[in-house]
Motif scaffolding. Sequence first.
Motif, mmCIF file in Angstrom:
data_model
loop_
_atom_site.group_PDB
_atom_site.id
_atom_site.type_symbol
_atom_site.label_atom_id
_atom_site.label_comp_id
_atom_site.label_asym_id
_atom_site.label_seq_id
_atom_site.Cartn_x
_atom_site.Cartn_y
_atom_site.Cartn_z
ATOM 1 N N ARG A 90 0.871 -1.182 0.000
ATOM 2 C CA ARG A 90 0.000 0.000 0.000
ATOM 3 C C ARG A 90 0.902 1.224 0.000
ATOM 4 N NH1 ARG A 90 -2.619 3.832 -0.681
ATOM 5 N NH2 ARG A 90 -4.455 4.556 0.425
ATOM 6 N N VAL A 91 0.898 1.964 -1.094
ATOM 7 C CA VAL A 91 1.815 3.078 -1.274
ATOM 8 C C VAL A 91 1.036 4.381 -1.231
ATOM 9 C CG1 VAL A 91 3.578 4.063 -2.763
ATOM 10 C CG2 VAL A 91 3.200 1.617 -2.779
ATOM 11 N N SER A 92 1.537 5.332 -0.462
ATOM 12 C CA SER A 92 0.996 6.688 -0.464
ATOM 13 C C SER A 92 2.173 7.645 -0.604
ATOM 14 C CB SER A 92 0.213 6.961 0.826
ATOM 15 O OG SER A 92 1.094 7.099 1.913
ATOM 16 N N PRO A 93 1.925 8.913 -0.860
ATOM 17 C CA PRO A 93 3.054 9.843 -0.951
ATOM 18 C C PRO A 93 3.822 9.989 0.355
ATOM 19 C CG PRO A 93 1.108 10.786 -1.981
ATOM 20 C CD PRO A 93 0.672 9.532 -1.298
ATOM 21 N N ASN A 94 3.197 9.634 1.491
ATOM 22 C CA ASN A 94 3.827 9.835 2.790
ATOM 23 C C ASN A 94 4.364 8.572 3.443
ATOM 24 O OD1 ASN A 94 3.134 12.585 2.689
ATOM 25 N ND2 ASN A 94 1.084 12.104 3.417
ATOM 26 N N ASN A 95 3.951 7.402 2.999
ATOM 27 C CA ASN A 95 4.363 6.162 3.670
ATOM 28 C C ASN A 95 4.154 4.975 2.733
ATOM 29 O OD1 ASN A 95 5.303 4.514 5.678
ATOM 30 N ND2 ASN A 95 3.665 4.935 7.123
ATOM 31 N N THR A 96 4.755 3.846 3.072
ATOM 32 C CA THR A 96 4.557 2.593 2.338
ATOM 33 C C THR A 96 4.317 1.496 3.364
ATOM 34 O OG1 THR A 96 6.041 3.338 0.594
ATOM 35 C CG2 THR A 96 5.573 0.995 0.685
ATOM 36 N N ILE A 97 3.223 0.781 3.236
ATOM 37 C CA ILE A 97 2.868 -0.292 4.171
ATOM 38 C C ILE A 97 2.879 -1.603 3.390
ATOM 39 C CG2 ILE A 97 1.124 -1.188 5.747
ATOM 40 C CD1 ILE A 97 0.126 1.761 5.973
ATOM 41 N N ILE A 98 3.630 -2.586 3.884
ATOM 42 C CA ILE A 98 3.756 -3.876 3.205
ATOM 43 C C ILE A 98 3.205 -4.962 4.120
ATOM 44 C CG2 ILE A 98 5.355 -5.507 2.141
ATOM 45 C CD1 ILE A 98 7.226 -3.146 1.640
ATOM 46 N N THR A 99 2.307 -5.774 3.591
ATOM 47 C CA THR A 99 1.687 -6.866 4.342
ATOM 48 C C THR A 99 1.863 -8.152 3.561
ATOM 49 O OG1 THR A 99 -0.006 -5.305 5.058
ATOM 50 C CG2 THR A 99 -0.439 -7.610 5.468
ATOM 51 N N ARG A 153 -1.026 -1.059 -4.509
ATOM 52 C CA ARG A 153 -2.161 -0.135 -4.525
ATOM 53 C C ARG A 153 -1.705 1.237 -4.085
ATOM 54 N NH1 ARG A 153 -7.317 -0.903 -0.723
ATOM 55 N NH2 ARG A 153 -7.771 1.286 -0.505
ATOM 56 N N GLY A 154 -2.059 2.242 -4.839
ATOM 57 C CA GLY A 154 -1.731 3.620 -4.493
ATOM 58 C C GLY A 154 -0.635 4.188 -5.365
ATOM 59 N N LEU A 155 -0.477 5.498 -5.255
ATOM 60 C CA LEU A 155 0.538 6.210 -6.020
ATOM 61 C C LEU A 155 1.530 6.843 -5.071
ATOM 62 C CD1 LEU A 155 -1.829 7.976 -8.557
ATOM 63 C CD2 LEU A 155 -0.441 5.968 -8.955
ATOM 64 N N GLY A 156 2.792 6.635 -5.331
ATOM 65 C CA GLY A 156 3.838 7.204 -4.492
ATOM 66 C C GLY A 156 5.193 6.776 -4.982
ATOM 67 N N PRO A 157 6.232 7.304 -4.363
ATOM 68 C CA PRO A 157 7.580 6.995 -4.833
ATOM 69 C C PRO A 157 8.038 5.572 -4.535
ATOM 70 C CG PRO A 157 7.662 8.447 -2.943
ATOM 71 C CD PRO A 157 6.226 8.309 -3.306
ATOM 72 N N GLY A 158 7.356 4.851 -3.646
ATOM 73 C CA GLY A 158 7.830 3.528 -3.242
ATOM 74 C C GLY A 158 7.274 2.361 -4.020
ATOM 75 N N ARG A 159 6.561 2.598 -5.108
ATOM 76 C CA ARG A 159 5.933 1.495 -5.853
ATOM 77 C C ARG A 159 6.961 0.499 -6.391
ATOM 78 N NH1 ARG A 159 0.692 2.184 -8.207
ATOM 79 N NH2 ARG A 159 1.413 1.141 -10.068
ATOM 80 N N MET A 160 7.832 0.971 -7.261
ATOM 81 C CA MET A 160 8.815 0.072 -7.875
ATOM 82 C C MET A 160 9.897 -0.338 -6.888
ATOM 83 S SD MET A 160 7.820 -0.632 -10.852
ATOM 84 C CE MET A 160 9.266 -1.420 -11.507
ATOM 85 N N SER A 161 10.246 0.549 -5.967
ATOM 86 C CA SER A 161 11.321 0.254 -5.023
ATOM 87 C C SER A 161 10.939 -0.870 -4.067
ATOM 88 C CB SER A 161 11.682 1.505 -4.234
ATOM 89 O OG SER A 161 12.108 2.511 -5.112
ATOM 90 N N VAL A 174 5.846 -14.138 -8.387
ATOM 91 C CA VAL A 174 5.135 -14.870 -9.426
ATOM 92 C C VAL A 174 4.337 -13.920 -10.311
ATOM 93 C CG1 VAL A 174 3.336 -16.585 -9.844
ATOM 94 C CG2 VAL A 174 5.043 -16.974 -8.080
ATOM 95 N N SER A 175 3.621 -12.975 -9.698
ATOM 96 C CA SER A 175 2.812 -12.035 -10.475
ATOM 97 C C SER A 175 2.759 -10.691 -9.769
ATOM 98 C CB SER A 175 1.390 -12.565 -10.678
ATOM 99 O OG SER A 175 0.689 -12.511 -9.454
ATOM 100 N N ILE A 176 2.552 -9.642 -10.550
ATOM 101 C CA ILE A 176 2.407 -8.292 -10.011
ATOM 102 C C ILE A 176 1.086 -7.741 -10.516
ATOM 103 C CG2 ILE A 176 3.365 -5.959 -9.922
ATOM 104 C CD1 ILE A 176 6.101 -7.204 -10.518
ATOM 105 N N THR A 177 0.228 -7.319 -9.579
ATOM 106 C CA THR A 177 -1.084 -6.789 -9.921
ATOM 107 C C THR A 177 -1.218 -5.391 -9.352
ATOM 108 O OG1 THR A 177 -1.965 -9.030 -9.694
ATOM 109 C CG2 THR A 177 -3.567 -7.246 -9.813
ATOM 110 N N ASP A 178 -1.707 -4.460 -10.164
ATOM 111 C CA ASP A 178 -1.941 -3.098 -9.706
ATOM 112 C C ASP A 178 -3.418 -2.948 -9.386
ATOM 113 O OD1 ASP A 178 -1.831 -0.467 -9.083
ATOM 114 O OD2 ASP A 178 -1.302 0.234 -11.087
ATOM 115 N N THR A 179 -3.754 -2.719 -8.120
ATOM 116 C CA THR A 179 -5.151 -2.590 -7.701
ATOM 117 C C THR A 179 -5.478 -1.164 -7.287
ATOM 118 O OG1 THR A 179 -4.572 -3.234 -5.451
ATOM 119 C CG2 THR A 179 -5.270 -4.986 -6.937
#
Length: 195
Positions: A90-99, A153-161, A174-179
């Motif tokens: 979950r990426v936002s401009p202010n934080n990135t949360i990974i579950t 999910r979301g837009l921010g600098p941490g998507r690809m990183s 295995v797969s990458i899905t953009d939700t």
Amino acid sequence: MFLRPLEMLSNVLRVIPKRTIHQSAALLKVEDRKAMLASLPGKDEGTVGERAIDIDSLITKKERIFPDASTPTTLFNGVPFNEIPICNIRVSPNNTIITICDAKGVPQFIRSCGIEGFKNTRKGTNIAAQATAISICTKAIERGYKSVRVTVRGLGPGRMSAIKGLEMAGMNIVSITDTTRVSWNPPRPRKQRKL
């Protein structure tokens, strides 16, 4: 009589100073700028080692790149696709949360850039997202997770990183899905800032 005007004309031409061709200051500035830009190093497109992928060439190489009706039962390293754990980013401009969840969607590990120790504006950087992905991935690998399905999910600098961090830590993606949710009737944008 006829020679006198020619002599006078040659005398006049000797008196007129020769003009040298000079460049204006604007042209000199343009040339200086071109020389300066040529000496600069290339533009950095993100983290070191990250590269762009040409999707069109991948599609021509692999015929089954998009999911179909048989995808849930397709085996990846001996495990059906629908039984592979899911990594939600979950990426936002202010934080990135990974579950990291199991195949049914029950969360097993949760990490964010704030938990990782990044504070304030540094939480929203791509370096923070990559470090968070590496730390959560090492814990998941210790527990026996080897392959994951990634949803971003979301837009921010941490998507690809974040995806790059999962790959660097040794996780098999295995797969990458953009939700990311898309509004078809978005609110009116804010007025432009006056500086």
